[in-house]
Motif scaffolding. Sequence first.
Motif, PDB file in Angstrom:
ATOM      1  N   ASP A 319      -5.877   8.103 -17.168  1.00  0.00           N
ATOM      2  CA  ASP A 319      -5.628   6.771 -16.617  1.00  0.00           C
ATOM      3  C   ASP A 319      -4.183   6.565 -16.171  1.00  0.00           C
ATOM      4  O   ASP A 319      -3.889   5.589 -15.479  1.00  0.00           O
ATOM      5  N   ILE A 320      -3.291   7.458 -16.591  1.00  0.00           N
ATOM      6  CA  ILE A 320      -1.865   7.243 -16.328  1.00  0.00           C
ATOM      7  C   ILE A 320      -1.556   7.162 -14.829  1.00  0.00           C
ATOM      8  O   ILE A 320      -0.848   6.246 -14.393  1.00  0.00           O
ATOM      9  N   PRO A 321      -2.058   8.086 -13.973  1.00  0.00           N
ATOM     10  CA  PRO A 321      -1.764   7.955 -12.536  1.00  0.00           C
ATOM     11  C   PRO A 321      -2.278   6.642 -11.941  1.00  0.00           C
ATOM     12  O   PRO A 321      -1.604   6.035 -11.100  1.00  0.00           O
ATOM     13  N   LEU A 322      -3.464   6.181 -12.373  1.00  0.00           N
ATOM     14  CA  LEU A 322      -4.018   4.917 -11.861  1.00  0.00           C
ATOM     15  C   LEU A 322      -3.132   3.738 -12.256  1.00  0.00           C
ATOM     16  O   LEU A 322      -2.811   2.884 -11.429  1.00  0.00           O
ATOM     17  N   LEU A 323      -2.755   3.705 -13.532  1.00  0.00           N
ATOM     18  CA  LEU A 323      -1.907   2.608 -14.009  1.00  0.00           C
ATOM     19  C   LEU A 323      -0.535   2.640 -13.351  1.00  0.00           C
ATOM     20  O   LEU A 323       0.003   1.606 -12.958  1.00  0.00           O
ATOM     21  N   ALA A 324       0.026   3.858 -13.247  1.00  0.00           N
ATOM     22  CA  ALA A 324       1.355   3.982 -12.648  1.00  0.00           C
ATOM     23  C   ALA A 324       1.363   3.498 -11.202  1.00  0.00           C
ATOM     24  O   ALA A 324       2.272   2.778 -10.778  1.00  0.00           O
ATOM     25  N   GLN A 325       0.331   3.863 -10.436  1.00  0.00           N
ATOM     26  CA  GLN A 325       0.263   3.426  -9.036  1.00  0.00           C
ATOM     27  C   GLN A 325       0.042   1.921  -8.956  1.00  0.00           C
ATOM     28  O   GLN A 325       0.604   1.254  -8.074  1.00  0.00           O
ATOM     29  N   HIS A 326      -0.750   1.377  -9.882  1.00  0.00           N
ATOM     30  CA  HIS A 326      -0.954  -0.077  -9.919  1.00  0.00           C
ATOM     31  C   HIS A 326       0.366  -0.803 -10.140  1.00  0.00           C
ATOM     32  O   HIS A 326       0.686  -1.768  -9.437  1.00  0.00           O
ATOM     33  N   PHE A 327       1.130  -0.330 -11.123  1.00  0.00           N
ATOM     34  CA  PHE A 327       2.424  -0.969 -11.398  1.00  0.00           C
ATOM     35  C   PHE A 327       3.402  -0.756 -10.239  1.00  0.00           C
ATOM     36  O   PHE A 327       4.196  -1.644  -9.918  1.00  0.00           O
ATOM     37  N   LEU A 328       3.324   0.404  -9.607  1.00  0.00           N
ATOM     38  CA  LEU A 328       4.201   0.684  -8.461  1.00  0.00           C
ATOM     39  C   LEU A 328       3.903  -0.293  -7.323  1.00  0.00           C
ATOM     40  O   LEU A 328       4.829  -0.879  -6.727  1.00  0.00           O
ATOM     41  N   ASP A 329       2.620  -0.494  -7.025  1.00  0.00           N
ATOM     42  CA  ASP A 329       2.228  -1.458  -5.980  1.00  0.00           C
ATOM     43  C   ASP A 329       2.702  -2.865  -6.347  1.00  0.00           C
ATOM     44  O   ASP A 329       3.200  -3.614  -5.499  1.00  0.00           O
ATOM     45  N   LYS A 330       2.542  -3.207  -7.627  1.00  0.00           N
ATOM     46  CA  LYS A 330       2.921  -4.548  -8.093  1.00  0.00           C
ATOM     47  C   LYS A 330       4.414  -4.804  -7.901  1.00  0.00           C
ATOM     48  O   LYS A 330       4.816  -5.844  -7.344  1.00  0.00           O
ATOM     49  N   PHE A 331       5.250  -3.846  -8.326  1.00  0.00           N
ATOM     50  CA  PHE A 331       6.696  -4.073  -8.269  1.00  0.00           C
ATOM     51  C   PHE A 331       7.253  -3.920  -6.847  1.00  0.00           C
ATOM     52  O   PHE A 331       8.250  -4.562  -6.513  1.00  0.00           O
ATOM     53  N   CYS A 332       6.590  -3.106  -6.022  1.00  0.00           N
ATOM     54  CA  CYS A 332       6.986  -3.053  -4.611  1.00  0.00           C
ATOM     55  C   CYS A 332       6.736  -4.411  -3.945  1.00  0.00           C
ATOM     56  O   CYS A 332       7.563  -4.911  -3.187  1.00  0.00           O
TER      57      CYS A 332
END
Length: 455
Positions: A319-332
Motif C-alpha cells: 500500500d505504500i506506493p498508493l498512499l505516497a502518491q495520494h499524499f504527493l497529489d494532496k500536497f502538490c
Amino acid sequence: MSEILVVDDDANTREALAGSLKKIGHQVFLAGAGAEALELVRQQPVELAIIDLKLPDMEGTDLFEAMRIIRPYTIAIMISARATVDEAVSALKLGIYDFITKDFRMQEIRKVVNKALETQQLLQENQKLRQALQERLASGRIIGRSQAFLKIIHQVNKIAPLRSTVLLTGESGVGKELIAEAIHYGSPRRDKPLVKVNCGALPEGLIESELFGHEKGAFTGAHQQRKGRFELADGGTIFLDEVAEMPLSTQVKLLRVLQEGEFERVGGARTLKVDVRLVAATNQNLEDMVAAGVFRKDLFYRLNVIHLEVPPLRARDEDIPLLAQHFLDKFCLENERPPMGFSPEALKALKNYLWPGNVRELENVVERAVALCTGSTVGLDDLPDEVRQQSQTEDHIVVQVGASMEEIERLAIRQTLKKTGGDKEVAARILGIGLATLYRRLKEMEHKEVTVEES
C-alpha cells in the motif's frame, strides 16, 4: 462465473488452461502476446489473469503493471517454465498473487484460481466501500490493496451495519480514526452525527463536562448550560480516541452510558437518554492496564465486543506506493505545484523503510519531500536520512564467512518476517516455501533456542 484471461505464447498451454477453467464455469479469454492481452483487457471486464513470465513482445510483469492501469483491481497469477528465485520474488513484490512453475497440475491451478478470486471479491468490496465513503468524505483517505488492508475493510463491511461497540487497537498513526469513519458512514447511522473525542487531549477536570455536558453554575466558569459530546451524538456514533487515557472516575460514568444509555450532565439532576454507537480506539494494551488496576475490567469487556486490530504500515508495504502518491497529489494541490511523481529509487526506499510512525509518518515525509524537491520527480535525496539509510540495508542479509546453512536459513527467515511485519503467509511466498514448511522451521528454531537456554 468469472472472466479470466490466459496469456501465453504456447498454444497448448493456453488451450489446456482454458479447457480446465471452462469446466468449472469460468469465461476464458486467450492471448498469445502482451499487446493482444492489453486489447482484451480494454474490452472485457477481466477479473483474473494467468500470465506467462516470458512473452514474445514484453515481460509478463510489465504486462501486469500495464493491465493494472486499465483495470486496477485485476489480480494475476504468474506462470513460468524456468524462472529464477529473484524473478519470482520480484513478481510477488509487484503484487502478483502467486507464482507457479509450468509443471503444475490442473487441480493445483484450480485451487490457486479459487483463492485468487476470493481475494478479487474482497478487492471489489473494498472498491464499493471506498466509493461509498468518498461520497461522504471529500478526502477519500481510505486507500490500500494489500491483503492485510483488505482483511480490515472486509471486517468493516460486515460490522458497519450493526449496533455493537467496536474497539480499534493498533500502533499510533495506523489510521484508526479513518476506520472509525468507515464504520460510521457504512452504517444506518450515516445521516446522524459522528462526534470525535480525543480523551488524551482533555484535562482530567474537564473530560466529564466534555463528554456529558454541564448545567449553568455547575462549576466556576459554567456561565450557561452546555450539551456534552454524547448528547450531540444522539442517534449517531461517538469515537473515543485514546480511551486508555480516561480517568477511572470517568470510566464509571462511561460504563453506565454503555449499559443503560443514560447519564446526567455535570451539576444536573435530570437523567438524559441517548442512542449512541461507540467506537473506541487505543494504542495501548487494555488487558495489561486492567491487570495493573488502571482500567476497569467491566468497562474493558463492554468496549471489547468487536475487536479490530489495525495493521501497521510495515505489514502492508504493497500500500505504500498508493498512499505516497495520494499524499504527493494532496500536497502538490495544496501548494499549487504541478503534479509530481517518485523516482524508482525513492519508491524502493519508501517500501523498504519500516515506518515506526506508520501512515502519519509517511504523510509527513511526503509533505517534506514536496517542500524540498525542485523538479517534477521526488528523488532519493529528497527523503530523510533515516529512510535512505534503511533502504540500503533492509533488503540485504549479512552473514559471516563459514556460517552454516542452518544459520543462514534462520537469519533469512527472521529478516523476511521482520520485513513483512510478521505476516507468515507473505513471508513464505517471498522465501519460496510452503506455509506449513515455514511453521515447521519456526517450531524447530524455537525448540533449539529453548534447548540452548536450558543447557
